[in-house]
Design a protein around this motif. Structure first.
Motif, PDB file in Angstrom:
ATOM      1  N   VAL A  92       0.829  -1.204   0.000  1.00 39.96           N
ATOM      2  CA  VAL A  92       0.000   0.000   0.000  1.00 39.96           C
ATOM      3  C   VAL A  92       0.863   1.253   0.000  1.00 39.96           C
ATOM      4  CG1 VAL A  92      -1.640   1.367   1.345  1.00 39.96           C
ATOM      5  CG2 VAL A  92      -1.980  -1.103   1.093  1.00 39.96           C
ATOM      6  N   ILE A  93       1.848   1.315   0.883  1.00 40.85           N
ATOM      7  CA  ILE A  93       2.719   2.489   0.970  1.00 40.85           C
ATOM      8  C   ILE A  93       3.528   2.650  -0.310  1.00 40.85           C
ATOM      9  CG2 ILE A  93       4.627   3.555   2.215  1.00 40.85           C
ATOM     10  CD1 ILE A  93       1.959   3.531   3.711  1.00 40.85           C
ATOM     11  N   SER A  98       4.343   5.273  -5.922  1.00 39.22           N
ATOM     12  CA  SER A  98       4.462   4.972  -7.353  1.00 39.22           C
ATOM     13  C   SER A  98       3.357   5.623  -8.184  1.00 39.22           C
ATOM     14  CB  SER A  98       4.437   3.453  -7.590  1.00 39.22           C
ATOM     15  OG  SER A  98       3.183   2.897  -7.229  1.00 39.22           O
ATOM     16  N   PHE A  99       2.229   5.956  -7.561  1.00 35.68           N
ATOM     17  CA  PHE A  99       1.116   6.540  -8.309  1.00 35.68           C
ATOM     18  C   PHE A  99       1.452   7.878  -8.968  1.00 35.68           C
ATOM     19  CE2 PHE A  99      -2.613   4.107  -6.129  1.00 35.68           C
ATOM     20  CZ  PHE A  99      -2.297   3.009  -6.927  1.00 35.68           C
ATOM     21  N   PRO A 100       2.292   8.751  -8.349  1.00 39.88           N
ATOM     22  CA  PRO A 100       2.641  10.000  -9.049  1.00 39.88           C
ATOM     23  C   PRO A 100       3.348   9.777 -10.383  1.00 39.88           C
ATOM     24  CG  PRO A 100       3.143  10.202  -6.719  1.00 39.88           C
ATOM     25  CD  PRO A 100       2.789   8.769  -6.956  1.00 39.88           C
ATOM     26  N   MET A 173      -1.492  -6.676 -10.480  1.00 36.27           N
ATOM     27  CA  MET A 173      -1.093  -5.547 -11.312  1.00 36.27           C
ATOM     28  C   MET A 173      -2.314  -4.870 -11.931  1.00 36.27           C
ATOM     29  SD  MET A 173       1.719  -5.275 -14.416  1.00 36.27           S
ATOM     30  CE  MET A 173       0.843  -6.338 -15.570  1.00 36.27           C
ATOM     31  N   LEU A 174      -3.267  -5.655 -12.385  1.00 35.24           N
ATOM     32  CA  LEU A 174      -4.485  -5.089 -12.965  1.00 35.24           C
ATOM     33  C   LEU A 174      -5.260  -4.283 -11.929  1.00 35.24           C
ATOM     34  CD1 LEU A 174      -5.742  -8.046 -15.200  1.00 35.24           C
ATOM     35  CD2 LEU A 174      -4.756  -5.879 -15.960  1.00 35.24           C
ATOM     36  N   LEU A 178      -6.070  -0.344 -12.368  1.00 36.35           N
ATOM     37  CA  LEU A 178      -7.468   0.078 -12.314  1.00 36.35           C
ATOM     38  C   LEU A 178      -7.632   1.192 -11.287  1.00 36.35           C
ATOM     39  CD1 LEU A 178     -10.430  -0.214 -13.117  1.00 36.35           C
ATOM     40  CD2 LEU A 178     -10.639  -2.041 -11.386  1.00 36.35           C
ATOM     41  N   THR A 179      -7.020   1.018 -10.105  1.00 30.94           N
ATOM     42  CA  THR A 179      -7.066   2.048  -9.067  1.00 30.94           C
ATOM     43  C   THR A 179      -6.415   3.333  -9.564  1.00 30.94           C
ATOM     44  OG1 THR A 179      -6.944   0.352  -7.341  1.00 30.94           O
ATOM     45  CG2 THR A 179      -6.417   2.625  -6.700  1.00 30.94           C
ATOM     46  N   LEU A 180      -5.273   3.193 -10.228  1.00 34.39           N
ATOM     47  CA  LEU A 180      -4.568   4.357 -10.763  1.00 34.39           C
ATOM     48  C   LEU A 180      -5.403   5.088 -11.810  1.00 34.39           C
ATOM     49  CD1 LEU A 180      -2.026   6.084 -11.040  1.00 34.39           C
ATOM     50  CD2 LEU A 180      -1.099   4.359 -12.605  1.00 34.39           C
TER      51      LEU A 180
END
Length: 230
Positions: A92-93, A98-100, A173-174, A178-180
């Protein structure tokens, strides 16, 4: 090739692979730097003077990019399970960092651990010599890496990782992509595009060079098969 075992003992190598309390300083320091850069650019975009605004926005973008570059190093620790011992919390952390980059932690972890497990061999995805035996083509690939690799990685990392993963890893990974995607659509809907340009998209340009220069020096001008020197 230099034998790293002659430079450090196994105990010293093991000690270097551990993550200490300094990681919490990094989390706080670089998160604050990232938020400060975003705040600065949101403030600057309101200035009337276009010259002053654009010059200072460039500084703000470099502040954001520097923080994001540090996020990438923290993400690296997550790949090796060094942020938290609990795998779920670690995931999670790591995804938050990684999302940015518009990237799945799972995808990056797969390709990065493959790199470590097959360091310097033909199965190493960071070894460009494995793609071709032509030195001129390798040179071209290295030039591409130096100029725009970080942007290309956004598309190639999930493709390469998919080929290396089992069914459970692909599902994970999917889920992350999807969340991203959902988070990105929410940002695009609620945040004016002008604000996203100066706080999200423009900083990716200097970040691209940060990541590419680090990757080039680590994987090209070192002993690529030596786990200490690479």
């Amino acid at each position: 090739m230099v034998d790293s075992s002659k430079l450090l003992s196994n105990e010293e190598l093991m000690q270097l692979s551990k993550s200490g309390p300094i990681k919490w300083v990094n989390f706080i320091l670089f998160t604050l730097m990232w938020l400060s850069g975003i705040y600065l650019n949101l403030y600057l975009i309101k200035l009337d003077s276009s010259f002053l605004r654009n010059a200072l926005l460039g500084i703000g973008c470099f502040i954001i990019a520097t923080a994001l570059n540090a996020f990438f190093l923290i993400l690296h620790e997550g790949c090796h399970g060094l942020i938290f011992r609990n795998k779920f919390i670690n995931r999670v952390i790591s995804n938050l960092f990684s999302f940015p980059y518009f990237m799945s932690f799972n995808a990056y972890r797969t390709i990065h651990l493959t790199h470590h497990n097959h360091l310097g061999t033909d199965q190493d995805p960071d070894n460009y010599n494995s793609f071709t035996g032509n030195p001129k083509v390798v040179l071209i690939l290295q030039l591409v890496r130096l100029t725009c690799a970080a942007f290309l990685y956004l598309f190639t990392i999930p493709v390469i990782s998919w080929k290396l993963q089992n069914q459970a890893e692909r599902k994970e990974m999917l889920q992350e992509y999807l969340t991203l995607t959902i988070l990105t659509l929410i940002l695009l809907y609620f945040v004016p595009i002008q604000l996203l340009i100066v706080t999200v998209f423009l900083p990716l340009i200097p970040l691209n060079f940060y990541v590419n220069i680090r990757g080039l020096t680590q994987h090209t001008v070192t002993e690529s098969m030596d786990p200490l020197l690479a």
